[in-house]
Write an enzyme that holds these catalytic residues in place. Sequence first.
Site, PDB file in Angstrom:
ATOM      1  N   HIS A  81      47.846  30.857  31.351  1.00 61.66           N
ATOM      2  CA  HIS A  81      46.692  29.969  30.799  1.00 61.66           C
ATOM      3  C   HIS A  81      46.328  29.858  29.584  1.00 61.66           C
ATOM      4  CE1 HIS A  81      44.923  30.766  35.116  1.00 61.66           C
ATOM      5  NE2 HIS A  81      45.480  31.919  35.137  1.00 61.66           N
ATOM      6  N   ASN A 154      39.982  30.624  39.513  1.00 61.85           N
ATOM      7  CA  ASN A 154      40.580  29.580  39.520  1.00 61.85           C
ATOM      8  C   ASN A 154      40.399  28.698  39.969  1.00 61.85           C
ATOM      9  OD1 ASN A 154      43.183  30.998  38.157  1.00 61.85           O
ATOM     10  ND2 ASN A 154      43.715  31.603  39.606  1.00 61.85           N
TER      11      ASN A 154
HETATM   12 FE1  HDE Z   1      44.709  36.091  34.958  1.00 63.36          FE
HETATM   13  N1  HDE Z   1      45.256  37.253  33.390  1.00 63.36           N
HETATM   14  N2  HDE Z   1      45.792  37.916  35.918  1.00 63.36           N
HETATM   15  N3  HDE Z   1      44.517  35.581  37.014  1.00 63.36           N
HETATM   16  N4  HDE Z   1      43.764  34.521  34.669  1.00 63.36           N
HETATM   17  C1  HDE Z   1      45.008  36.187  31.775  1.00 63.36           C
HETATM   18  O1  HDE Z   1      44.157  37.140  29.760  1.00 63.36           O
HETATM   19  C2  HDE Z   1      45.876  38.804  35.167  1.00 63.36           C
HETATM   20  C3  HDE Z   1      44.803  36.357  38.226  1.00 63.36           C
HETATM   21  C4  HDE Z   1      42.894  34.025  35.096  1.00 63.36           C
HETATM   22  O2  HDE Z   1      40.356  30.908  29.777  1.00 63.36           O
HETATM   23  C5  HDE Z   1      45.792  36.677  30.950  1.00 63.36           C
HETATM   24  O3  HDE Z   1      42.585  36.668  28.182  1.00 63.36           O
HETATM   25  C6  HDE Z   1      46.834  40.285  35.677  1.00 63.36           C
HETATM   26  C7  HDE Z   1      43.904  35.811  39.545  1.00 63.36           C
HETATM   27  C8  HDE Z   1      42.630  32.021  34.288  1.00 63.36           C
HETATM   28  O4  HDE Z   1      41.184  32.901  28.565  1.00 63.36           O
HETATM   29  C9  HDE Z   1      45.958  38.331  31.328  1.00 63.36           C
HETATM   30  C10 HDE Z   1      46.504  39.428  37.036  1.00 63.36           C
HETATM   31  C11 HDE Z   1      42.859  34.999  38.897  1.00 63.36           C
HETATM   32  C12 HDE Z   1      42.867  33.679  32.898  1.00 63.36           C
HETATM   33  C13 HDE Z   1      46.241  38.184  32.562  1.00 63.36           C
HETATM   34  C14 HDE Z   1      45.865  37.699  37.078  1.00 63.36           C
HETATM   35  C15 HDE Z   1      43.477  34.990  37.265  1.00 63.36           C
HETATM   36  C16 HDE Z   1      43.932  34.703  32.844  1.00 63.36           C
HETATM   37  C17 HDE Z   1      46.561  35.852  29.803  1.00 63.36           C
HETATM   38  C18 HDE Z   1      46.969  40.110  38.475  1.00 63.36           C
HETATM   39  C19 HDE Z   1      41.660  34.493  39.434  1.00 63.36           C
HETATM   40  C20 HDE Z   1      42.214  32.024  31.364  1.00 63.36           C
HETATM   41  C21 HDE Z   1      45.234  35.672  28.158  1.00 63.36           C
HETATM   42  C22 HDE Z   1      46.817  41.335  38.643  1.00 63.36           C
HETATM   43  C23 HDE Z   1      41.006  34.667  39.983  1.00 63.36           C
HETATM   44  C24 HDE Z   1      41.208  32.571  30.740  1.00 63.36           C
HETATM   45  C25 HDE Z   1      44.565  36.482  28.952  1.00 63.36           C
HETATM   46  C26 HDE Z   1      41.066  32.112  29.461  1.00 63.36           C
HETATM   47  C27 HDE Z   1      44.504  35.074  31.932  1.00 63.36           C
HETATM   48  C28 HDE Z   1      46.387  39.034  33.940  1.00 63.36           C
HETATM   49  C29 HDE Z   1      45.914  37.300  38.636  1.00 63.36           C
HETATM   50  C30 HDE Z   1      42.360  34.277  36.661  1.00 63.36           C
HETATM   51  C31 HDE Z   1      47.797  38.396  31.233  1.00 63.36           C
HETATM   52  C32 HDE Z   1      47.727  41.051  35.601  1.00 63.36           C
HETATM   53  C33 HDE Z   1      43.623  36.597  40.841  1.00 63.36           C
HETATM   54  C34 HDE Z   1      40.931  32.048  34.894  1.00 63.36           C
HETATM   55  O5  HDE Z   1      45.704  38.867  31.470  1.00 63.36           O
END
Ligand code: HDE
Length: 704
Positions: A81, A154
């Site tokens: 993202h 999402n």
């Molecule tokens: Fe994320 N995800 N994600 N994700 N995600 C990040 O956090 C992560 C997942 C989502 O505008 C990171 O600040 C893991 C699902 C959005 O700043 C990080 C897993 C969904 C954003 C991270 C998921 C998301 C992130 C990278 C599996 C939808 C952007 C930078 C367990 C429900 C937020 C940060 C923004 C961002 C980890 C799965 C949505 C690395 C480990 C499912 C919208 O922490």
Amino acid sequence: MATKSGFTTDVGNGGETHQHAPPSGAATSDGHLTTNQGIKVSDNQNQLKSGERGPVLLEDFVLREKIFHFDHERIPERIVHARGTAAHGFFELYESLADITKADLFQRAGERTPLFTRFSTVAGGAGSVDTPRDVRGFAVKFYTQEGNWDLVGNNIPVFFIQDAIKFPDLVHSVKMEADRGFPQAASAHDTFWDFISLMPESTHMIMWAMSDRTIPRSLRTMEGFGVHTFRLVNAAGKSTFVKFHWKPKQGVASTCWDEAVKIAGADPDFHRRDLFEAIGRGDFPEWELGIQAFDQAFADSMPFDVLDPTKLIPEEVLPVRLIGRMVLDRYPDNFFAETEQVAFCPANVVPGVDFTNDPLLQGRLFSYLDTQKSRLGTANFHQIPINAPKCPVMNFQRDGQMQMTVPKGRANYEPNSLSAQGESGGPRECPAHGFTTFPSADAPTEQGDKLRLRPASFADHYSQARMFYRSLDVAEQSHVAFALVFELSKVDAPAIRTRMLGNLINVDEDLAARVAGGLNMPLPAANAAAAPVLDMELSPALKLVRGKRDLHTLKGRAVGILVADGSDPATVQDLHAAVTEAGGRPLIVAPKIGGVTLSDGKMLAVDKQLAGFPSVMVDAIAVVLSDDGCASLINDGAAVQFVMDAFGHLKCIAADDGAQPLLMKAGVTPDEGVVAPNKGFVKAAGKRYWDREPGVRKLPRAQS
Ligand code: HDE
């Protein structure tokens, strides 16, 4: 002659580019440039040198501080993202939800809560483009009176994997391949499809990813989803399961793949520009927040596990209750300070909102706090204005890099008895209103031995993929088949393509046959399915095309009016007025930006130069040309392409008599989307002409 400033005219002074509020009573810089230590800068054009042409002196602290700060302007981009844009706004509650949650923002109808929303792509780096085929992040930070609540979702209601331990593998596979460093922001390559073909649980999400959902027309025309099942908890401690939805008031709209590819070249910032401009002209985008609320008995009645994030609850089975609206009405003042530094975290919940044991959500609860430390560099990132709650923060956490607060007194531990000595003892626990965790004892399988296993209730990987695909409009189904053919054609290893086809058979045999046909590969046997594939009731609410949110409207959408010297003023004026009246944005496009001379001899101002503004930038076009004007454009590739693409991308085209030769050259054939440039155009222009598609694009055909 050497000058002190290096300038012959004064063009550089007075810019207040960086101002800290001075402590009250302190002198201001009177608009003068200062160093970060507040020293006024006398010359911002020249380094300090020993002699006119001599060496630069190390003691030039003005230079060194400026370059030092510049050298460190970048922070690590988000690992996923990374590319995003955001806006401020508010949430307004329709009616009190006190019966199901004690969350403060859901108590009083009509009350507004400030928020900050960031939209993003997932796979590409911060410098990639806005319109790849990709899932979009939809993250909302509510600054409630009882602390920050982050709903980090999402634009798709399900996810690729069921367990957080697979996330690094998923992301590695989709990112640039490890040895070669490409492709950027694209899933169409071997490692992604290798991983996906080996992970049948991703099949449902893949259907969404290959659908038009991942090539949205605008961030304003996307739905959003919380994905996981969460809990709402009321004052009596009763828990209700909940799924969150965002429904765009602008309607839903996507692009054609060919269009998305061309937008990427014409305007890599297409989506962020669109949001920026919409807010700038006061056309504030709005979404309604909806919930699907249910209890354990309902959860038990579902043919899947509500803790499984690869599943959704069809709206036909459990309608979405709209509980409030979000309005985005202010673009950030500074991209870095706000959009880049905002730190979302699904673990940020407020009393009245709680987690479930969804194993993907549980993993996320750890990840986001952890990532912020490496991205923002300090445990004090919550003090950055965009992250700071708008309610009091009081605790005994102290120090750390970049500490912005100056705590007073001796109390930095608890319990303490300092107040007995007339000092401040600091804050204390709040058993009555503090956050308490829901005990979650209602389902016996949610407790027990320590195990690493996937529950049997998570075993069905295909039924909802089938339901999704079969619920789509025929045009969207073709797009899914087309997208799969496109992506798999970029995969070099035939074995990966074959394994994917084996998965697709479990979704829908006709889809698999269309894709196999498009690849010119034989259909293999179906891959073994871990659970029987069910034919679930279809869910028309999942359609984008011809679905209930496919609004036929020009409101908030753009129309390109192509003109040249000699165009008819009345026609141009009428079109302009009609589009404006319908809430649309008319844009005059012409070969030269300086203007055109209409047939009445008057100059018409031009908004966009034709060569730099292909028709992919708008939702419909009108072409108003004199015979001479048309003759001059007919040999201009940009003009021909303007019309050809609008037709190929299924958009409405209005054209006067003079423009007909250009339409012919562009291969436009008459249909109900090709109209005269009168008022009727406004009605016709608010939609796409899906029936045109088989004539303009070779899509993998359904079996007859
Ligand atoms: Fe994320 N995800 N994600 N994700 N995600 C990040 O956090 C992560 C997942 C989502 O505008 C990171 O600040 C893991 C699902 C959005 O700043 C990080 C897993 C969904 C954003 C991270 C998921 C998301 C992130 C990278 C599996 C939808 C952007 C930078 C367990 C429900 C937020 C940060 C923004 C961002 C980890 C799965 C949505 C690395 C480990 C499912 C919208 O922490």
